[in-house]
Design an enzyme around this catalytic site. Structure first.
Site, mmCIF file in Angstrom:
data_model
loop_
_atom_site.group_PDB
_atom_site.id
_atom_site.type_symbol
_atom_site.label_atom_id
_atom_site.label_comp_id
_atom_site.label_asym_id
_atom_site.label_seq_id
_atom_site.Cartn_x
_atom_site.Cartn_y
_atom_site.Cartn_z
ATOM 1 N N SER A 60 0.814 -1.210 0.000
ATOM 2 C CA SER A 60 0.000 0.000 0.000
ATOM 3 C C SER A 60 0.852 1.267 0.000
ATOM 4 C CB SER A 60 -0.956 -0.038 1.195
ATOM 5 O OG SER A 60 -1.903 0.982 1.077
ATOM 6 N N HIS A 61 0.689 2.084 1.023
ATOM 7 C CA HIS A 61 1.366 3.381 1.088
ATOM 8 C C HIS A 61 2.750 3.284 1.724
ATOM 9 C CE1 HIS A 61 -0.968 2.320 4.555
ATOM 10 N NE2 HIS A 61 -0.009 2.879 5.253
ATOM 11 N N ASP A 74 -2.704 6.657 -3.170
ATOM 12 C CA ASP A 74 -1.566 6.046 -2.477
ATOM 13 C C ASP A 74 -0.817 5.050 -3.359
ATOM 14 O OD1 ASP A 74 -3.423 3.975 -2.485
ATOM 15 O OD2 ASP A 74 -2.679 3.162 -0.584
ATOM 16 N N ASP A 97 -0.770 1.844 -3.969
ATOM 17 C CA ASP A 97 -1.465 0.852 -4.790
ATOM 18 C C ASP A 97 -2.804 1.356 -5.310
ATOM 19 O OD1 ASP A 97 -2.453 0.837 -2.183
ATOM 20 O OD2 ASP A 97 -3.229 -1.187 -2.384
ATOM 21 N N ASP A 153 -5.601 2.565 -3.852
ATOM 22 C CA ASP A 153 -6.923 2.379 -3.256
ATOM 23 C C ASP A 153 -7.332 3.519 -2.330
ATOM 24 O OD1 ASP A 153 -5.132 1.646 -1.310
ATOM 25 O OD2 ASP A 153 -6.061 -0.285 -0.840
ATOM 26 N N ARG A 154 -6.376 4.350 -1.916
ATOM 27 C CA ARG A 154 -6.742 5.463 -1.033
ATOM 28 C C ARG A 154 -6.881 6.760 -1.813
ATOM 29 N NH1 ARG A 154 -3.465 4.830 4.654
ATOM 30 N NH2 ARG A 154 -4.065 2.664 4.989
ATOM 31 N N LYS A 172 -11.429 -0.562 -1.737
ATOM 32 C CA LYS A 172 -11.574 0.875 -1.807
ATOM 33 C C LYS A 172 -10.882 1.350 -3.077
ATOM 34 C CE LYS A 172 -7.856 1.255 1.514
ATOM 35 N NZ LYS A 172 -7.820 0.681 2.857
#
Ligand code: G1P
Ligand code: ZN
Length: 544
Positions: free
Chosen positions: A113-114, A278, A280, A282-283, A377
């Protein structure tokens, strides 16, 4: 096909958290480490013989190597087809979209992710099931159990290296490998949801935007969707070249880590709209001119304005939010006569509700919003949702938000993170608060009466599974809340998250700075938790 039953020994600590397994790259590079986890996944997901597996990641360091290993293992384990994003790239929501669209058995998404990327930084892997969403706890528990006992994994005897740079189909024994365009399925889905002509017209007007991909995966998606399809100006996209170390940054779209964008929207030449995504994809973070929209408010505002978006024009089925997310969305749900669900932190809890058509929109305070179009998300989706609202309403971001507060009241909200604290200290903090549950009940704190305090527990309304110890809640009679929770995604020590919320219905008192409005609650949090004392910290690492 020549298959090797490679013998191996179990590794300590291969426990997938709320977002899969995350460790330092160097840990993943140990011989057999990734392989053990992938085999444990394959051994835990049921019968996939003859089925399709989707594979892709956020392009961080070790992405391509990991994909080659997974392909070699998928072939040895009996998948009949692997769909892999070109250059190994798939944003998390795009992977979810592709799993659903191509009726895959599931997918392996490579991302932390982030979290920062690079040889000395983080890597991660998670398994998503056939509905496109993160594997539920019973599968992740089975995967973990398997990692503790695994003794061999299956891989091709002579390793095949697939050329990931070209869109093409190749064959490995009985398994086909299709390198697919990373963006097109997802872009098509976005086009089917939103009013692209209206957004295109908005972007062609004097409206200015700035999208920051933070050198991570959404760069590729933003170029195609925002620029090629919607006509966003060249200078409206920043940091849109994905890099395997994310440019040395920390691609977490919040006020601390997306500083470049924040400086732009608070400058004299601020655009009308700012957004970031972010690592990947999703945010999301949504900003207006000199204005920050909290993710909790963003969810509530999307829900209140959903009918402006073609895909939701007939209304939404319901709303779900994670427990620490502010109750702003609950107020909208109530006004619209919809059900609102409060789930534990982590997107996987929304999947069952969406599959059962109980909710359409979901969100988390941690810059995550999404809908039933996928089962993750979705950062760019949120950006497009806001652009769609802005195009239809023709008002500024700030105006839309303040009008929303006038109508529904404002939920002042903030999250204070204490990152990388010693695990013992974090546990001490939590226990210290638990020990006071009885005396807190009914007492006065921060000038308000405590209604109740507990460890949040959730029973899934669809499959009745129970998730307990999901964070400590101190709920006040006036709707204020203090929540303490330990992060499930950190890779270093423990992270304590303190979530603060108070409700302000009075329009004349809705223009305060959130930290000022929450000052009493912040003070009370320290007095009951002794957090700073136990952790030896004098302030949070990140405030959002
Ligand atoms: C964090 C967020 C949570 C989100 C998860 C994955 O988890 O708080 O809302 O679902 O990342 O993106 P945490 O570190 O708090 O366990
Ligand atoms: Zn992410």
């Amino acid at each position: 096909m020549n298959i090797n039953n490679q013998s191996t020994t179990a590794f300590e600590g291969q426990k997938p958290g709320t977002s899969g397994l995350r460790k330092k790259v160097k840990v993943f590079q140990q011989p057999g480490y990734l392989e053990n986890f992938v085999q444990s996944v394959f051994d835990s997901i049921g019968d996939f013989q003859g089925q399709t597996l989707v594979v892709g990641g956020d392009g961080r360091y070790f992405n391509a190597e990991a994909i080659q290993i997974i392909i070699n293992m998928a072939a040895a384990n009996g998948f009949s087809r692997v769909l892999v994003g070109q250059d190994g790239i798939l944003s998390t929501p795009a992977a979810s979209c592709i799993i659903r669209k191509h009726h895959a058995f599931g997918g392996l998404i490579l991302s932390a992710s982030h979290n920062p990327a690079g040889p000395d930084e983080d890597f991660g892997i998670k398994y998503n099931i056939g509905n496109g969403g993160p594997a539920p706890e019973k599968i992740t528990d089975a995967i973990y159990a398997k990692t503790q006992t695994i003794s061999s994994y299956k891989i091709l005897k002579s390793s095949v290296q697939v050329d990931l740079s070209k869109i093409a189909i190749s064959q490995i024994g009985a398994m086909s490998v299709e390198v697919i365009d990373s963006v097109s399925d997802y872009a098509e889905l976005m086009q089917s949801l939103f009013d692209f002509p209206a957004i295109r017209a908005l972007l062609a007007s004097d409206f200015r935007m700035c999208f920051d991909a933070m050198h991570a995966v959404t760069g590729s998606y933003a170029k195609v969707i925002l620029q090629d399809m919607l006509g966003a100006a060249d200078d409206s996209l920043i940091n849109c070249i994905p890099l395997e170390d994310f440019g040395g940054g920390h691609p977490d779209p919040n006020l601390t880590y997306a500083k470049e964008l924040v400086d732009i929207v608070y400058s004299n030449h601020a655009p009308d709209f700012g957004a970031a995504s972010d690592g990947d994809g999703d945010r999301n973070m949504i900003l207006g001119k000199h204005f920050f929209v909290t993710p909790s408010d963003s969810l509530a505002i999307m829900a209140a304005n959903a009918k402006a978006v073609p895909a939701y024009k007939d209304g939404i089925a319901g709303i779900a939010r994670s427990m620490p997310t502010s109750s702003a969305a609950d107020r909208v749900a109530k006004a619209l006569g919809l059900d609102c669900y409060e789930t534990p932190t982590g997107w996987k809890f929304f999947g069952n509700l969406m599959d059962a058509n109980k909710v359409t929109l979901c969100g988390e305070e941690s810059f995550g919003t999404g809908s039933n179009h996928v089962r993750e998300k979705d950062g760019l989706w949120a950006v497009l949702f806001w652009l769609n609202i802005l195009a239809v309403r023709g008002e500024s971001v700030e105006h839309i938000v303040t009008e929303h507060w006038k109508e529904f009241g404002r939920n002042y909200y903030s999250r204070h993170d204490y990152e990388a604290v010693p695990t013992d200290a974090a546990n001490q903090v939590m226990q210290h608060i638990r020990d006071q549950f009885e005396s807190l009940q009914g007492s006065m704190l921060a000038g308000r009466k405590v209604q109740t305090c507990d460890d949040f527990s959730y029973t899934d309304p669809i499959d009745q599974s129970v998730s307990s110890n999901q964070g400590i809640r101190i709920l006040f009679e006036d709707g204020s809340r203090i929540i303490f929770r330990l992060s499930g995604t950190g890779t270093e020590g423990a992270t304590i998250r303190l979530y603060l919320e108070s409700f302000e219905p009075d329009t004349n008192k809705q223009n305060m700075d959130a930290q000022d409005a929450l000052a009493e609650l912040i003070e009370a949090s320290e007095s009951i938790s002794k957090l700073q004392h136990f952790t030896n910290r004098d302030k949070p690492t990140v405030i959002t």
